[in-house]
Design a protein around this motif. Structure first.
Motif, PDB file in Angstrom:
ATOM      1  N   LEU A  25      -0.687-132.304 -87.237  1.00  0.00           N
ATOM      2  CA  LEU A  25      -0.164-131.307 -86.279  1.00  0.00           C
ATOM      3  C   LEU A  25       0.267-130.122 -87.357  1.00  0.00           C
ATOM      4  CD1 LEU A  25       1.841-133.302 -83.639  1.00  0.00           C
ATOM      5  CD2 LEU A  25      -0.636-132.250 -83.576  1.00  0.00           C
ATOM      6  N   ASP A  26       1.126-130.274 -88.397  1.00  0.00           N
ATOM      7  CA  ASP A  26       1.728-129.124 -89.241  1.00  0.00           C
ATOM      8  C   ASP A  26       0.432-128.432 -89.836  1.00  0.00           C
ATOM      9  OD1 ASP A  26       4.249-129.824 -88.687  1.00  0.00           O
ATOM     10  OD2 ASP A  26       4.525-131.269 -90.597  1.00  0.00           O
ATOM     11  N   ARG A  27      -0.620-129.270 -90.499  1.00  0.00           N
ATOM     12  CA  ARG A  27      -1.521-128.546 -91.008  1.00  0.00           C
ATOM     13  C   ARG A  27      -2.693-127.573 -90.072  1.00  0.00           C
ATOM     14  NH1 ARG A  27      -3.074-132.881 -93.759  1.00  0.00           N
ATOM     15  NH2 ARG A  27      -4.697-134.033 -92.567  1.00  0.00           N
ATOM     16  N   HIS A  28      -2.561-127.839 -88.719  1.00  0.00           N
ATOM     17  CA  HIS A  28      -3.322-127.039 -87.878  1.00  0.00           C
ATOM     18  C   HIS A  28      -2.212-126.104 -87.152  1.00  0.00           C
ATOM     19  CE1 HIS A  28      -6.897-128.802 -88.957  1.00  0.00           C
ATOM     20  NE2 HIS A  28      -6.552-129.867 -89.211  1.00  0.00           N
ATOM     21  N   ALA A  29      -0.899-126.081 -87.535  1.00  0.00           N
ATOM     22  CA  ALA A  29      -0.075-125.195 -86.523  1.00  0.00           C
ATOM     23  C   ALA A  29      -0.276-123.863 -86.874  1.00  0.00           C
ATOM     24  CB  ALA A  29       1.508-125.394 -87.310  1.00  0.00           C
ATOM     25  N   HIS A  30      -1.217-123.468 -87.669  1.00  0.00           N
ATOM     26  CA  HIS A  30      -1.200-121.787 -87.898  1.00  0.00           C
ATOM     27  C   HIS A  30      -2.454-121.546 -86.708  1.00  0.00           C
ATOM     28  CE1 HIS A  30      -4.736-123.965 -89.781  1.00  0.00           C
ATOM     29  NE2 HIS A  30      -5.318-122.731 -89.737  1.00  0.00           N
ATOM     30  N   LEU A  31      -3.041-122.316 -86.067  1.00  0.00           N
ATOM     31  CA  LEU A  31      -4.040-122.140 -85.113  1.00  0.00           C
ATOM     32  C   LEU A  31      -3.508-122.015 -83.692  1.00  0.00           C
ATOM     33  CD1 LEU A  31      -6.943-124.679 -86.219  1.00  0.00           C
ATOM     34  CD2 LEU A  31      -6.767-122.100 -86.646  1.00  0.00           C
ATOM     35  N   SER A  32      -2.133-122.431 -83.609  1.00  0.00           N
ATOM     36  CA  SER A  32      -1.733-122.538 -82.445  1.00  0.00           C
ATOM     37  C   SER A  32      -1.097-120.878 -82.158  1.00  0.00           C
ATOM     38  CB  SER A  32      -0.323-123.478 -82.142  1.00  0.00           C
ATOM     39  OG  SER A  32      -0.887-124.872 -82.440  1.00  0.00           O
ATOM     40  N   ARG A  33      -1.041-120.645 -80.765  1.00  0.00           N
ATOM     41  CA  ARG A  33      -0.378-119.312 -80.450  1.00  0.00           C
ATOM     42  C   ARG A  33       0.786-119.780 -79.337  1.00  0.00           C
ATOM     43  NH1 ARG A  33      -5.776-119.198 -79.342  1.00  0.00           N
ATOM     44  NH2 ARG A  33      -5.403-118.861 -77.221  1.00  0.00           N
ATOM     45  N   PRO A  34       1.629-118.835 -79.232  1.00  0.00           N
ATOM     46  CA  PRO A  34       2.614-118.989 -78.174  1.00  0.00           C
ATOM     47  C   PRO A  34       1.902-118.933 -76.717  1.00  0.00           C
ATOM     48  CG  PRO A  34       3.192-117.202 -79.681  1.00  0.00           C
ATOM     49  CD  PRO A  34       2.220-117.491 -80.032  1.00  0.00           C
ATOM     50  N   GLY A  35       2.279-120.033 -75.937  1.00  0.00           N
ATOM     51  CA  GLY A  35       1.722-120.209 -74.717  1.00  0.00           C
ATOM     52  C   GLY A  35       0.332-121.181 -74.729  1.00  0.00           C
ATOM     53  N   ASP A  36      -0.173-121.666 -75.962  1.00  0.00           N
ATOM     54  CA  ASP A  36      -1.315-122.361 -75.789  1.00  0.00           C
ATOM     55  C   ASP A  36      -1.089-123.653 -75.109  1.00  0.00           C
ATOM     56  OD1 ASP A  36      -3.061-121.053 -77.333  1.00  0.00           O
ATOM     57  OD2 ASP A  36      -2.948-122.138 -79.302  1.00  0.00           O
ATOM     58  N   ARG A  37      -0.003-124.324 -75.095  1.00  0.00           N
ATOM     59  CA  ARG A  37       0.292-125.703 -74.231  1.00  0.00           C
ATOM     60  C   ARG A  37       1.249-125.430 -73.121  1.00  0.00           C
ATOM     61  NH1 ARG A  37      -2.868-129.733 -75.864  1.00  0.00           N
ATOM     62  NH2 ARG A  37      -1.285-131.268 -75.528  1.00  0.00           N
TER      63      ARG A  37
END
Length: 216
Positions: A21-33
């Protein structure tokens, strides 16, 4: 074109589970989930007796084929909205799958059904109280080895059923797979037994577990 729903539950190395999860955190955007307000209402409906409503009816008399009602479609929509596809979740799922064993067995379970989501069938089969004991959101989760061991008692409580409970769950799973999808050969018992085997195997081996649904 018909789609096929798949649910994957597999063992992955503990270190990778803790880092994914940490490795791909940069792909998340506020509001994604973020979930729409309708999700909260549907979840409250399911958690407070929705499972007792009529999901399927006979189309042509007592012996006719089962057809889904609007209630079944409401629950199917709830399952889909619970785990929306994002760049981050897709990346975690892809990498998780690459870390899983190649052969289906004690460390890997894959359920597929044409036009139906297998995890929806399982959750409908178990009902709201039991299915809520499973980790994550409606069949999607990523657990480290410590989290696997901590969650195992609840997974066992959800999936180790009495004869009467198992009979009801199997009947409901089969109804979902055939009325919502086209899966006459589905082995309903595997949807109950196989995820527990994987989680137990991971607990014994000191590994993590990843699980997710996808459409193909």
């Amino acid at each position: 074109m018909s789609a096929t729903g798949a649910w994957v539950v597999g063992v992955i190395p503990d270190a990778e589970a803790r880092e994914l999860l940490d490795r791909h955190a940069h792909l998340s955007r506020p509001g994604d989930r973020d979930k729409p307000a309708a999700f909260g209402r549907a979840l409250a409906w399911w958690s407070n007796g929705g499972e007792d409503e009529t999901f399927f009816e006979r189309s042509t008399g007592p012996s006719g084929p089962l057809v889904p009602t609007s209630v079944a479609h409401r629950f199917a929509d709830l399952i889909e909205v619970a785990n929306p596809s994002t760049a981050a979740t897709d990346a975690v799922q892809d990498e998780s799958m690459a870390l899983m064993p190649e052969a289906i067995g004690a460390a890997l379970f894959v359920a597929t059904a044409r036009k139906a989501n297998p995890v929806a069938a399982l959750y409908y089969g178990l009902g709201a109280r039991r299915s809520a004991l499973l980790p994550g959101w409606f069949g999607d989760f990523l657990l480290s080895a410590d989290e696997v061991r901590a969650s195992l008692p609840r997974v066992e409580e959800a999936l180790l059923l009495s004869d009467a409970q198992r009979s009801t769950a199997l009947s409901r799973i089969t109804a979902w797979m055939n009325a919502m999808g086209d899966a006459p050969d589905c082995v309903a018992a595997e949807l109950i037994d196989a995820p527990l085997r994987v989680v137990r195997h991971a607990a014994e081996a000191g590994c993590g577990v990843a699980a997710f649904s996808r459409w193909y």
